[in-house]
Design a protein around this motif. Sequence first.
Motif, PDB file in Angstrom:
ATOM      1  N   ASN A 170       5.363 -24.497   8.537  1.00 31.96           N
ATOM      2  CA  ASN A 170       6.423 -25.060   7.686  1.00 31.96           C
ATOM      3  C   ASN A 170       7.749 -24.351   7.920  1.00 31.96           C
ATOM      4  OD1 ASN A 170       4.693 -26.915   6.577  1.00 31.96           O
ATOM      5  ND2 ASN A 170       4.198 -25.658   4.797  1.00 31.96           N
ATOM      6  N   SER A 171       7.678 -23.021   8.090  1.00 28.08           N
ATOM      7  CA  SER A 171       8.911 -22.269   8.340  1.00 28.08           C
ATOM      8  C   SER A 171       9.550 -22.698   9.661  1.00 28.08           C
ATOM      9  CB  SER A 171       8.586 -20.774   8.367  1.00 28.08           C
ATOM     10  OG  SER A 171       9.733 -20.022   8.708  1.00 28.08           O
ATOM     11  N   THR A 172       8.680 -22.863  10.686  1.00 28.02           N
ATOM     12  CA  THR A 172       9.210 -23.293  11.986  1.00 28.02           C
ATOM     13  C   THR A 172       9.794 -24.694  11.895  1.00 28.02           C
ATOM     14  OG1 THR A 172       7.542 -21.955  13.106  1.00 28.02           O
ATOM     15  CG2 THR A 172       8.608 -23.679  14.396  1.00 28.02           C
ATOM     16  N   LEU A 173       9.062 -25.595  11.231  1.00 25.51           N
ATOM     17  CA  LEU A 173       9.553 -26.966  11.098  1.00 25.51           C
ATOM     18  C   LEU A 173      10.823 -27.032  10.255  1.00 25.51           C
ATOM     19  CD1 LEU A 173       6.158 -28.836  10.590  1.00 25.51           C
ATOM     20  CD2 LEU A 173       7.569 -28.792  12.634  1.00 25.51           C
ATOM     21  N   ASP A 174      10.902 -26.173   9.228  1.00 29.84           N
ATOM     22  CA  ASP A 174      12.124 -26.123   8.415  1.00 29.84           C
ATOM     23  C   ASP A 174      13.317 -25.672   9.252  1.00 29.84           C
ATOM     24  OD1 ASP A 174      10.762 -26.984   6.215  1.00 29.84           O
ATOM     25  OD2 ASP A 174      10.476 -24.981   5.354  1.00 29.84           O
ATOM     26  N   SER A 175      13.079 -24.664  10.098  1.00 29.65           N
ATOM     27  CA  SER A 175      14.181 -24.190  10.948  1.00 29.65           C
ATOM     28  C   SER A 175      14.603 -25.283  11.929  1.00 29.65           C
ATOM     29  CB  SER A 175      13.758 -22.928  11.702  1.00 29.65           C
ATOM     30  OG  SER A 175      12.730 -23.209  12.632  1.00 29.65           O
ATOM     31  N   TYR A 176      13.586 -26.012  12.487  1.00 36.92           N
ATOM     32  CA  TYR A 176      13.931 -27.125  13.376  1.00 36.92           C
ATOM     33  C   TYR A 176      14.732 -28.184  12.616  1.00 36.92           C
ATOM     34  CZ  TYR A 176      10.541 -25.322  16.772  1.00 36.92           C
ATOM     35  OH  TYR A 176       9.873 -24.552  17.667  1.00 36.92           O
ATOM     36  N   SER A 177      14.319 -28.460  11.384  1.00 32.64           N
ATOM     37  CA  SER A 177      15.012 -29.465  10.578  1.00 32.64           C
ATOM     38  C   SER A 177      16.452 -29.051  10.305  1.00 32.64           C
ATOM     39  CB  SER A 177      14.255 -29.692   9.274  1.00 32.64           C
ATOM     40  OG  SER A 177      14.910 -30.632   8.467  1.00 32.64           O
ATOM     41  N   GLN A 215      18.210 -27.013  12.084  1.00 31.36           N
ATOM     42  CA  GLN A 215      18.942 -27.059  13.347  1.00 31.36           C
ATOM     43  C   GLN A 215      19.372 -28.481  13.680  1.00 31.36           C
ATOM     44  OE1 GLN A 215      16.759 -25.257  16.517  1.00 31.36           O
ATOM     45  NE2 GLN A 215      18.411 -25.447  18.009  1.00 31.36           N
ATOM     46  N   LEU A 216      18.456 -29.430  13.477  1.00 33.13           N
ATOM     47  CA  LEU A 216      18.788 -30.828  13.747  1.00 33.13           C
ATOM     48  C   LEU A 216      19.830 -31.352  12.763  1.00 33.13           C
ATOM     49  CD1 LEU A 216      15.228 -32.244  14.560  1.00 33.13           C
ATOM     50  CD2 LEU A 216      17.100 -31.863  16.160  1.00 33.13           C
ATOM     51  N   ASN A 217      19.721 -30.930  11.506  1.00 28.76           N
ATOM     52  CA  ASN A 217      20.737 -31.342  10.515  1.00 28.76           C
ATOM     53  C   ASN A 217      22.106 -30.803  10.893  1.00 28.76           C
ATOM     54  OD1 ASN A 217      18.906 -32.761   8.966  1.00 28.76           O
ATOM     55  ND2 ASN A 217      18.439 -31.011   7.639  1.00 28.76           N
ATOM     56  N   ALA A 218      22.125 -29.543  11.368  1.00 32.55           N
ATOM     57  CA  ALA A 218      23.405 -28.965  11.781  1.00 32.55           C
ATOM     58  C   ALA A 218      23.991 -29.724  12.963  1.00 32.55           C
ATOM     59  CB  ALA A 218      23.203 -27.487  12.147  1.00 32.55           C
ATOM     60  N   ILE A 219      23.102 -30.082  13.911  1.00 35.52           N
ATOM     61  CA  ILE A 219      23.578 -30.857  15.063  1.00 35.52           C
ATOM     62  C   ILE A 219      24.115 -32.211  14.602  1.00 35.52           C
ATOM     63  CG2 ILE A 219      22.843 -32.019  17.183  1.00 35.52           C
ATOM     64  CD1 ILE A 219      20.834 -29.744  17.591  1.00 35.52           C
ATOM     65  N   LEU A 227      19.038 -31.821  23.318  1.00 37.29           N
ATOM     66  CA  LEU A 227      17.916 -32.447  22.623  1.00 37.29           C
ATOM     67  C   LEU A 227      16.803 -32.823  23.591  1.00 37.29           C
ATOM     68  CD1 LEU A 227      19.818 -34.729  20.085  1.00 37.29           C
ATOM     69  CD2 LEU A 227      18.568 -32.621  19.590  1.00 37.29           C
ATOM     70  N   LYS A 228      17.154 -33.296  24.783  1.00 41.74           N
ATOM     71  CA  LYS A 228      16.130 -33.643  25.766  1.00 41.74           C
ATOM     72  C   LYS A 228      15.362 -32.412  26.219  1.00 41.74           C
ATOM     73  CE  LYS A 228      17.983 -37.871  27.810  1.00 41.74           C
ATOM     74  NZ  LYS A 228      18.517 -38.499  29.055  1.00 41.74           N
ATOM     75  N   SER A 229      16.088 -31.320  26.445  1.00 36.86           N
ATOM     76  CA  SER A 229      15.416 -30.102  26.924  1.00 36.86           C
ATOM     77  C   SER A 229      14.521 -29.492  25.859  1.00 36.86           C
ATOM     78  CB  SER A 229      16.451 -29.068  27.380  1.00 36.86           C
ATOM     79  OG  SER A 229      17.264 -28.684  26.271  1.00 36.86           O
ATOM     80  N   ASN A 230      14.799 -29.780  24.574  1.00 33.08           N
ATOM     81  CA  ASN A 230      13.990 -29.225  23.487  1.00 33.08           C
ATOM     82  C   ASN A 230      13.123 -30.284  22.809  1.00 33.08           C
ATOM     83  OD1 ASN A 230      14.962 -26.223  22.879  1.00 33.08           O
ATOM     84  ND2 ASN A 230      16.745 -27.435  23.501  1.00 33.08           N
ATOM     85  N   GLU A 231      12.996 -31.438  23.454  1.00 31.66           N
ATOM     86  CA  GLU A 231      12.247 -32.535  22.832  1.00 31.66           C
ATOM     87  C   GLU A 231      10.794 -32.143  22.572  1.00 31.66           C
ATOM     88  OE1 GLU A 231      11.309 -37.269  23.603  1.00 31.66           O
ATOM     89  OE2 GLU A 231      12.223 -36.029  25.178  1.00 31.66           O
ATOM     90  N   THR A 232      10.181 -31.459  23.553  1.00 35.58           N
ATOM     91  CA  THR A 232       8.775 -31.054  23.388  1.00 35.58           C
ATOM     92  C   THR A 232       8.616 -30.106  22.212  1.00 35.58           C
ATOM     93  OG1 THR A 232       8.399 -31.280  25.749  1.00 35.58           O
ATOM     94  CG2 THR A 232       6.800 -29.972  24.514  1.00 35.58           C
ATOM     95  N   LYS A 233       9.561 -29.174  22.058  1.00 36.12           N
ATOM     96  CA  LYS A 233       9.484 -28.216  20.956  1.00 36.12           C
ATOM     97  C   LYS A 233       9.600 -28.921  19.614  1.00 36.12           C
ATOM     98  CE  LYS A 233      13.093 -25.801  19.919  1.00 36.12           C
ATOM     99  NZ  LYS A 233      14.200 -24.830  19.956  1.00 36.12           N
ATOM    100  N   PHE A 234      10.534 -29.871  19.516  1.00 31.70           N
ATOM    101  CA  PHE A 234      10.718 -30.543  18.239  1.00 31.70           C
ATOM    102  C   PHE A 234       9.549 -31.471  17.907  1.00 31.70           C
ATOM    103  CE2 PHE A 234      15.397 -29.867  19.159  1.00 31.70           C
ATOM    104  CZ  PHE A 234      15.522 -28.843  18.234  1.00 31.70           C
ATOM    105  N   ARG A 235       8.887 -32.007  18.938  1.00 26.69           N
ATOM    106  CA  ARG A 235       7.805 -32.954  18.698  1.00 26.69           C
ATOM    107  C   ARG A 235       6.442 -32.275  18.604  1.00 26.69           C
ATOM    108  NH1 ARG A 235       8.029 -37.593  23.034  1.00 26.69           N
ATOM    109  NH2 ARG A 235       6.170 -38.159  21.850  1.00 26.69           N
TER     110      ARG A 235
END
Length: 524
Positions: free
Chosen positions: A142-149, A151-155, A199-207
């Motif tokens: 959850n912490s990792t997904l929250d940080s990803y979220s 990061q995506l919100n900031a982007i 986003l393409k280079s980090n697509e695997t990480k986010f998914r």
Amino acid sequence: MVVDIHKAIGKLPIIPKRGFVLPKYNYCGPYNPLHNQLVYDEDGNILRYYQKPTGKRQPTEEELRLELLERALSSAEKEMKIVHNKLNSLKCQVLNSKRESYIDAEYVRIEIRKLTERSIQEIRRREQELLMDVDQLVQEANSTLDSYSLQLNAISSDMKLKVNTCRDRLAREVSIEDVGVPLALMEYQQEAQQTINFLKSNETKFRKRWMGFRPANEPNFKHSVSVLGFVGISDPRVIRPWRNFGSEGTKEGEFRGPVGIDVNNDTGHVIISDFENHRVQIVDTDGNAKHILGSKGTDLGLMKGPNDVKLDKDGRYIVADTFNHRVSWYDSNMEHVQSIGRKGSKAGEFDRPRSLALTTEGNIVVADTGNQRVQVFSNEGEYLFSFGDLGKGDGQFKGPHGIAVDNQNNIYVADLYNHRIQVFDNEGRFIKSFGKEGPLEGELCEPRALVFTTSSVTDTPGLLVVAEMENRRVSLFSSEGQYLCSYGKSADGTSRFGCPSGLTSDLSGRIYVSDSKFNMIHIL
């Protein structure tokens, strides 16, 4: 005078010479060389007793009888005392043994209780550890997904700001006389392209999905033990590869599109339908060819695109001869025995039969793919019944391929283009279905082949293994359709399989996968 002892004692039982002493009476009579000696008959009974005459009175027969009777009674009493003492001794031993058995049994009960209590305590302790691990993993995920979220919100916020900035600049700076692309728009396009590349280079990480608990990573699933709802602890290699063999070619031990596969548990040999070479190969687990069965042709005994092969309980090879639209039997000497079917849609006819399975009764279940149905035949090829037609509803098919039968003779069908597994009873009545199209855990994409692993409990089904062509993986389900784990495809999208097309398992629980794209056999 000579006295007849046998006559004197009358009906008294004759006492054997062992341990018997005659009464010491003096008998009158002439000299005899047998004086003071006993005379016996052939059976050892006393006949006469001679003693040197002394001139004293001869005892009467009654006196002799009484004397002998007293001695016989005395001897019997002594024997009775011995027997009585022996019985008492044995009774004491029995009582002691019963007492010791009771004590031993009570000791065993106490030890069992102690062991059970210790086991329960250990299981509870382990349960707490597992629950804590689960909580920690969930928190980390959850912490990792929250940080990803975040990061995506900031982007997203940054991109919205840049869009507004670009719009304002375009409104202020662009006039109708301008020619070419405005500078503000060029800058925005560059920034947008940088964001897209990121986003393409980090697509695997986010998914990437969180990987929690999984079944034990032992290849032999027959011996896995379920504790507290889990079979083991997470491991990215849930199913471990053991070995593989094979390469592309037409020589012995080489393949071109291997599909159907089975194992001879007596010899350990692997039986493979070599689709594009129009033959069946029998090899060992190192890939060394032992026998070749068939060649290309339409005549009986020849093959045209064999898609599956099974070894029945009589040692015969049963082949789904797909593009000859028939099923053929071969004996253990690789000689053709019989074939059934021809191209058509009537009962007993086929349109590209692609998969076979055997019931515990020896009946043959055939996936009649082109006719969108399943047909069932006796062990000798006699038509019994069929079920299914084209469609998406319950009991309908869209490309039935893989077939598997559990130990209750329920029939599992891989419904290829409906992306699901359908279950029927031994008379073809629909029971249930599971699976839906997708790449996620528990989802299916073009399930091609099925097999059950061997169960250690006779009346309990093993695990259902599913080969998915489009997802390029094998997935494990319980017989009820509950997803357990999968193997083959990594989080980055790469796979150990090119096109998993056939499955079988041996008695030790190992899974054999035929790969029709890489032209090899994987053993897990």
